[in-house]
Design a protein around this motif. Structure first.
Motif, short mmCIF file in Angstrom:
data_model
loop_
_atom_site.label_atom_id
_atom_site.label_comp_id
_atom_site.label_asym_id
_atom_site.label_seq_id
_atom_site.Cartn_x
_atom_site.Cartn_y
_atom_site.Cartn_z
N ASN A 15 21.93 33.25 -40.81
CA ASN A 15 21.35 34.23 -39.88
C ASN A 15 22.20 35.49 -39.99
O ASN A 15 23.40 35.47 -39.68
CB ASN A 15 21.37 33.69 -38.44
N GLN A 16 21.59 36.56 -40.48
CA GLN A 16 22.34 37.83 -40.66
C GLN A 16 22.03 38.73 -39.46
O GLN A 16 20.87 39.09 -39.23
CB GLN A 16 21.89 38.51 -41.96
N VAL A 17 23.07 39.08 -38.71
CA VAL A 17 22.88 39.86 -37.48
C VAL A 17 23.93 40.96 -37.37
O VAL A 17 24.97 40.89 -38.03
CB VAL A 17 22.98 38.95 -36.22
N TRP B 192 25.94 42.13 -40.26
CA TRP B 192 25.55 43.45 -40.78
C TRP B 192 26.18 44.52 -39.90
O TRP B 192 26.55 44.25 -38.76
CB TRP B 192 24.06 43.60 -40.97
N SER B 193 26.32 45.70 -40.47
CA SER B 193 27.10 46.77 -39.81
C SER B 193 28.45 46.25 -39.32
O SER B 193 28.81 46.43 -38.16
CB SER B 193 26.33 47.41 -38.67
N PRO B 194 29.22 45.62 -40.22
CA PRO B 194 30.52 45.07 -39.79
C PRO B 194 31.49 46.17 -39.34
O PRO B 194 32.44 45.89 -38.61
CB PRO B 194 31.05 44.36 -41.04
N VAL C 147 25.63 40.91 -53.41
CA VAL C 147 24.99 42.18 -53.06
C VAL C 147 23.84 41.88 -52.11
O VAL C 147 23.04 40.97 -52.34
CB VAL C 147 24.45 42.92 -54.30
N ASP C 148 23.76 42.69 -51.04
CA ASP C 148 22.73 42.49 -50.02
C ASP C 148 21.76 43.66 -50.02
O ASP C 148 22.12 44.78 -49.65
CB ASP C 148 23.40 42.39 -48.64
N THR C 149 20.51 43.40 -50.46
CA THR C 149 19.49 44.44 -50.44
C THR C 149 18.30 43.95 -49.63
O THR C 149 18.36 42.93 -48.95
CB THR C 149 19.10 44.87 -51.88
P1 NAD Z 1 28.57 49.33 -42.13
O1 NAD Z 1 29.10 48.85 -40.84
O2 NAD Z 1 28.85 48.58 -43.36
O3 NAD Z 1 29.05 50.82 -42.24
C1 NAD Z 1 28.78 51.59 -43.38
C2 NAD Z 1 29.29 53.01 -43.17
O4 NAD Z 1 30.67 52.98 -42.78
C3 NAD Z 1 29.25 53.79 -44.46
O5 NAD Z 1 28.01 54.43 -44.60
C4 NAD Z 1 30.39 54.77 -44.30
O6 NAD Z 1 29.94 55.86 -43.55
C5 NAD Z 1 31.36 53.98 -43.49
N1 NAD Z 1 32.44 53.33 -44.30
C6 NAD Z 1 32.31 52.32 -45.20
N2 NAD Z 1 33.51 51.96 -45.67
C7 NAD Z 1 34.41 52.77 -45.07
C8 NAD Z 1 35.81 52.88 -45.15
N3 NAD Z 1 36.54 52.08 -45.92
N4 NAD Z 1 36.42 53.81 -44.39
C9 NAD Z 1 35.70 54.63 -43.58
N5 NAD Z 1 34.37 54.57 -43.45
C10 NAD Z 1 33.73 53.64 -44.19
O7 NAD Z 1 26.99 49.55 -41.90
P2 NAD Z 1 25.63 49.12 -42.55
O8 NAD Z 1 25.42 49.73 -43.89
O9 NAD Z 1 24.63 49.35 -41.51
O10 NAD Z 1 25.77 47.50 -42.72
C11 NAD Z 1 26.21 46.90 -43.91
C12 NAD Z 1 25.07 46.23 -44.66
O11 NAD Z 1 24.42 45.28 -43.84
C13 NAD Z 1 23.94 47.18 -45.03
O12 NAD Z 1 24.26 48.06 -46.09
C14 NAD Z 1 22.83 46.22 -45.32
O13 NAD Z 1 23.00 45.62 -46.59
C15 NAD Z 1 23.04 45.20 -44.19
N6 NAD Z 1 22.22 45.51 -43.01
C16 NAD Z 1 21.28 44.60 -42.63
C17 NAD Z 1 20.49 44.83 -41.52
C18 NAD Z 1 19.48 43.82 -41.12
O14 NAD Z 1 18.65 44.12 -40.25
N7 NAD Z 1 19.49 42.65 -41.68
C19 NAD Z 1 20.64 46.02 -40.77
C20 NAD Z 1 21.60 46.92 -41.17
C21 NAD Z 1 22.40 46.64 -42.27
#
Ligand code: NAD
Length: 299
Positions: A185-187, A212-214, A71-73
């Motif tokens: 490195n998380q990007v 992140w934001s995969p 889990v990533d928080t």
């Molecule tokens: P994400 O790319 O994981 O997208 C999440 C969004 O995609 C959801 O809110 C939902 O709307 C949609 N989604 C998810 N599963 C789906 C599915 N199966 N079908 C259709 N739509 C779907 O974006 P995120 O949340 O920005 O990135 C993932 C995680 O990365 C974050 O929750 C956080 O833990 C981390 N993160 C880190 C940083 C950082 O600066 N280190 C920045 C952003 C996010």
């Protein structure tokens, strides 16, 4: 050599293929081994913008029920308490769940970082954290912050330390005089932002890249190439984007608060993309971000 076409690509500039990395991820609990020997799951749940309380507790509970073990928080997400509570209430032994949290920008600096870590650890209700990340490079204070991270690591409060949103020049700066090279490195990383130079650099320094934001926060899901590859595998676009990360040796942490999507996102361990499909997804790169650019970012 005259026209340069046959000049070898410098080692640090070449992203290793799946074959060269010898990565084969076939189960949700499969792990990458960080350079300090700690095992980190290739796959986990992200909880950015997941509300504190019931929403985060449900997300983490469902994720754990569907086999997630990471889990990533972050302090910024304001939901560390709920993450800790859901993990405790799951009955799964603490050491079987990999927990990442991050230091927020206003907590940079040596003393501030030590205090911020302690507060995060207390909110999580945990004796140790598996991975602690500097959330953004921000100002030059990140080098002082890193010294505090090294202390936390040596004192045994964190099993691994790393950074987030660090570009190559930030990493070079840390590497110039650190005691421990960042383990992760998380990007931001997805087919519209493939970060080839950064990935190659991290690979050459044994720094595990994490996406992140995969899913490009949902924006890459409708891409027609992604949809076509998904249809060929009878998978969803989200599953293809997540498998792309694993097949490139990148840890991935998709976010969802819906149980059906949490389950769907984890159903990626029974297929692999072909080398051609990976190259096709790579070619979608537009250097397009859904989040801030670390070099233009100063909050
Ligand atoms: P994400 O790319 O994981 O997208 C999440 C969004 O995609 C959801 O809110 C939902 O709307 C949609 N989604 C998810 N599963 C789906 C599915 N199966 N079908 C259709 N739509 C779907 O974006 P995120 O949340 O920005 O990135 C993932 C995680 O990365 C974050 O929750 C956080 O833990 C981390 N993160 C880190 C940083 C950082 O600066 N280190 C920045 C952003 C996010």
């Amino acid at each position: 050599m005259g026209d340069g076409r046959d000049r070898p690509i410098p080692k640090a500039k070449r992203v290793l293929s799946r074959e060269a990395m010898n990565v084969k991820v076939t189960h949700i609990t499969d792990c990458t081994t960080l350079h300090n020997g700690v095992k980190m799951p290739w796959f986990g749940l992200g909880v950015y913008l997941t509300k504190a309380g019931e929403e985060v507790e449900n997300s983490v509970r469902w994720a754990l029920q569907h086999g997630y073990r990471s889990v990533d928080t972050a302090k910024l997400y304001d939901n560390e308490e709920g993450v800790g509570k859901a993990i405790r209430e799951s009955g799964i032994p603490r050491e079987e769940v990999f927990v990442t949290t991050k230091l927020w920008n206003t907590d940079q600096g040596y003393d501030n970082a030590l205090r911020a870590f302690d507060a995060s650890r207390k909110r999580l209700g945990m004796e140790y954290v598996d991975l602690y990340l500097i959330h953004w490079p921000g100002t030059r204070l990140y080098k002082e912050t890193w010294k505090a991270f090294e202390k936390l690591y040596k004192d045994g409060f964190v099993r691994a330390i790393g950074v987030s949103n660090f570009n190559i020049h930030h990493l070079e700066d840390i590497l110039a005089d650190c005691e421990f090279v960042p383990m992760v490195n998380q990007v931001e990383f997805h087919p519209y932002l493939t970060q080839a130079d950064l990935l190659a650099y991290c690979q050459s320094h044994q720094i595990q890249l994490e996406a992140w934001s995969p899913l490009g926060r949902g924006k890459v899901l409708a891409d027609e190439t992604v949809v076509r590859i998904a249809e060929a595998h009878r998978k969803t676009p989200a599953q293809v984007l997540l498998r792309y990360d694993l097949d490139k040796g990148v840890v991935t942490i998709p976010k969802s608060v819906h149980e059906n999507r949490i389950r769907e996102n984890a159903d990626i361990f029974d297929f692999e993309l072909t080398t051609e499909e990976i190259a096709t997804l790579d070619s979608l790169n537009r250097n397009e971000r859904v989040g801030p650019d670390p070099d233009q970012f100063d909050f």
